[in-house]
Design an enzyme around this catalytic site. Structure first.
Site, mmCIF file in Angstrom:
data_model
loop_
_atom_site.group_PDB
_atom_site.id
_atom_site.type_symbol
_atom_site.label_atom_id
_atom_site.label_comp_id
_atom_site.label_asym_id
_atom_site.label_seq_id
_atom_site.Cartn_x
_atom_site.Cartn_y
_atom_site.Cartn_z
ATOM 1 N N LYS A 61 92.402 37.372 -40.190
ATOM 2 C CA LYS A 61 92.290 36.262 -39.254
ATOM 3 C C LYS A 61 93.327 36.314 -38.129
ATOM 4 O O LYS A 61 93.025 35.958 -36.987
ATOM 5 C CB LYS A 61 92.360 34.931 -40.016
ATOM 6 C CG LYS A 61 91.092 34.666 -40.817
ATOM 7 C CD LYS A 61 89.875 34.516 -39.892
ATOM 8 C CE LYS A 61 88.551 34.669 -40.624
ATOM 9 N NZ LYS A 61 88.116 36.040 -40.801
ATOM 10 N N ASP B 244 82.890 41.928 -50.005
ATOM 11 C CA ASP B 244 83.448 40.941 -49.087
ATOM 12 C C ASP B 244 83.108 39.547 -49.642
ATOM 13 O O ASP B 244 82.398 39.421 -50.640
ATOM 14 C CB ASP B 244 82.830 41.152 -47.704
ATOM 15 C CG ASP B 244 83.275 40.121 -46.690
ATOM 16 O OD1 ASP B 244 84.492 39.899 -46.571
ATOM 17 O OD2 ASP B 244 82.401 39.536 -46.020
#
Length: 260
Positions: A53, A12
């Protein structure tokens, strides 16, 4: 030749390789909602961290307190059009916040260099869009971190906690079986992603979303307080499916060797 039973490590970004404390996305989301008269607190924003998002925005709008605040401020319940509008605001806010918080987490570059020496490929994935990631990728490369592969939000049919971003990285890099892949993430959603893909999943307790402290604030904690605060975060990551929980990416290779 590697002494580790893995061919690929997928990292990540925020809270894992850059942005100690995963602070940039929190600030950007709070600012985007504030523009519409809705005040969010940090724990509310962090609860769904790791998701793409747009999915993160949807999850926030679905929370009853946020939904009620939105209806009060906007005069109606939120719609998908509001998600689109929030994302339009969020793109530049997130890009600027991520760029400002793009310092590598201590040990990140050295860990990647050692993995490369061992012949292990390096991939990355993120809940950020490609636009949001632009300056982060550039700044990370300047500091010595340039993964072989990057998957951004919305580049697969679904994001975390589905395994599709991992599948894309493995397909593009020609890596299989998934049991020879390590996924490293600071969020529960990212750990679940690794578990769902059949990877060896590693959670990061100290540098990421769970603790949410800057490097300076983390280092200022006394040993007792540090352990007391990290205990529940480690438990949450294990509950999400982590095979291994460490503090930061600097601990990765020694921890993998102990479990090999």
């Amino acid at each position: 030749m590697t002494d580790l039973p893995f061919d690929l490590v997928i990292f990540d970004w925020a809270g894992t390789m850059v942005d100690f404390g995963c602070r940039a996305p929190v600030a950007a989301l709070i600012a985007a909602f504030a523009r519409r008269g809705v005040d969010l607190d940090e724990p509310t924003v962090r609860a769904d961290m790791g998701k793409a998002k747009a999915d993160h925005v949807r999850a926030l709008l679905a929370k009853p307190p946020v939904a009620a605040a939105w209806a009060r401020a906007r005069g109606a319940a939120s719609t998908e059009a509001d998600v689109v509008a929030l994302m339009a605001d969020l793109e530049p806010l997130m890009r600027d916040a991520a760029a400002a918080a793009s310092a590598l987490i201590p040990g990140a570059a050295a860990t990647v260099a050692e993995l490369r020496r061992l012949g292990i490929k390096i991939a990355s994935s993120t809940g950020y869009t490609r636009q949001m990631m632009g300056p982060v990728v550039t700044r990370a490369a300047e500091q010595g971190y340039a993964p072989d592969h990057l998957v951004c939000a919305n580049e697969t049919p679904a994001g975390r906690p589905t395994p599709l971003m991992i599948y894309k990285a493995c397909a593009d890099l020609g890596v299989w079986p998934l049991s020879r892949v390590v996924k490293v993430d600071d969020s529960e959603a990212g750990v679940e992603e690794g578990r769902n893909a059949g990877c060896f999943s590693v959670g990061l307790a100290a540098s990421g979303n769970g603790l949410g402290l800057s490097l300076e604030a983390y280092e200022a904690l006394g040993a007792g307080e540090r352990e007391a605060r990290l205990g529940p975060i480690r438990a949450s990551l294990r509950a999400a499916g982590a095979d291994l929980v460490i503090d930061t990416v600097a601990d990765l290779i020694p921890a993998l060797r102990r479990t090999a």
